[in-house]
Enzyme design. Sequence first.
Site, PDB file in Angstrom:
ATOM      1  CE  LYS A 174      -1.517   2.817   2.947  1.00 30.23           C
ATOM      2  NZ  LYS A 174      -1.483   4.084   2.129  1.00 30.23           N
ATOM      3  CD  GLU A 249      12.814   4.865   8.373  1.00 29.36           C
ATOM      4  OE1 GLU A 249      12.985   5.750   9.254  1.00 29.36           O
ATOM      5  OE2 GLU A 249      12.535   5.130   7.206  1.00 29.36           O
ATOM      6  CB  CYS A 282      12.850  10.008   8.295  1.00 28.36           C
ATOM      7  SG  CYS A 282      13.596   8.666   7.343  1.00 28.36           S
ATOM      8  CD  GLU A 382      10.402  13.476  10.893  1.00 23.67           C
ATOM      9  OE1 GLU A 382      11.319  12.866  10.330  1.00 23.67           O
ATOM     10  OE2 GLU A 382       9.314  12.946  11.194  1.00 23.67           O
TER      11      GLU A 382
END
Length: 479
Positions: A174, A249, A282, A382
């Site tokens: 997906k 992750e 990231c 972040e």
Amino acid sequence: MDNARNFYIDGKWVAPIAGTDFEVIDPSTEEATSVISLGGQADTDAAVAAAKAAFPKWRMSSKAERIELMESILDIYMRRSDEMGEVISREMGAPIDMSKVQQSGTGSFHLKAFIQALKEFEFEGPLRAGEESTHIIHEPIGVCALITPWNWPMNQITLKVMPALATGCTMVLKPSEQSPLSATLFSEIMHEAGVPAGVYNMLNGDGPGVGSQLSVHKDVDMVSFTGSTRAGQAITIAAAPTVKRVSLELGGKGANIVFADADPKAVQQGVARCFNNTGQSCNAPTRMLVERSRYDEAVEQAVAAANATTVNPAATEGQHIGPLVSEMQFNKVQDLIQKGIDEGANLVAGGVGRPEGLNRGFFVKPTVFADCTNDMNIMREEVFGPVLSMMPFDTEEEAIAIANDTDYGLTNYVQTTDPEKARRVARAMRTGMVDMNGKGRGAGSPFGGMKQSGNGREGGKWGLDEFCEVRAIGGWPVE
């Protein structure tokens, strides 16, 4: 793209059973570039059923068969690599030159690395010399749900699909609904390569829909997810009742420690790394910690690097950064830049609003904050945009403490010409990865983090391990 509205299930392109239309927005123009279908429960069930049915035969395939198949996938991927770069550029806004080299290039990079890793991987063998009657088997875990993000589409798809395929698993991919067209092209490559029906399946959907359905599905044995920490937490909770393996992750807030003896170009390189892919990585080094004796000079260098960073639409050739992926991401980054200003950080480059001359599209000014403290939002959250936060330090111990003072633990960076200091600081970092002096990690090295950056490892033999169950058999007949 002919198959944009379709799903790839059981070796065929099929129309959705319970699909709803969803526009894919070109972030440079804010206009729809394609329309896909988001699947429903019936589509999820059909994809999982196909993977489950294909598993008994595929798990018994030989290593040689899998290597041959992966080499065929690589050959076709290389032939369509530029096309892949064009698709990624259009769907998520990576500049076209960067997209063809870096975005598309990560796919072939990981394909080659996994082929090599599989050739060297031993699925069976004795426990140890003298214990030959205890036999260890690494076997595929089963049906895997692979849920990937929009920011590096081929990087994450190949990091999940290839090890699943290599170990004998079957799967349902997906992709992110914001960058689904590259996954459609990838599925065409898989089909042309002759992947057996049901081994690889792909359907589009959003997180609350198909993503959640896969996470709770009783016939899914493993979920491998890359994305935000918040979404990873939700997937873990959803998967708990069926006790399936969950490999995550997640996000990061990388610290880049620049010591006084670092290379003269360390700051400039750190800014470029932070802003690459418009800051949507990231593992970006978004916190720059600079030894005080070099700090003022470093701020000046960072400002010059930010001001020299041009921003252009993704289709424009050349070295520049593009837009953020979506309006939601644009608004989030704008809010965090404003928070930095409100909290008292020293805005020395960029700021809120679009760059001059770009009144449409999700473009953000390359931004640098100086004189930050580690309790500010821009140092803890972040941002996922071209925003660098800087602060000084006095001692090595202080730098390490600041770097480790975060909920995340993905990638940190060290800049020093002192080899012993480099080794000492790298060992003290609480991150899954450390890059030093502008040098990256080799092909097949493990990618993953600690703390709220996740719990799995992708790449190389570690990526293969993620998709295996380990069995121990006593009394194995010894010839």
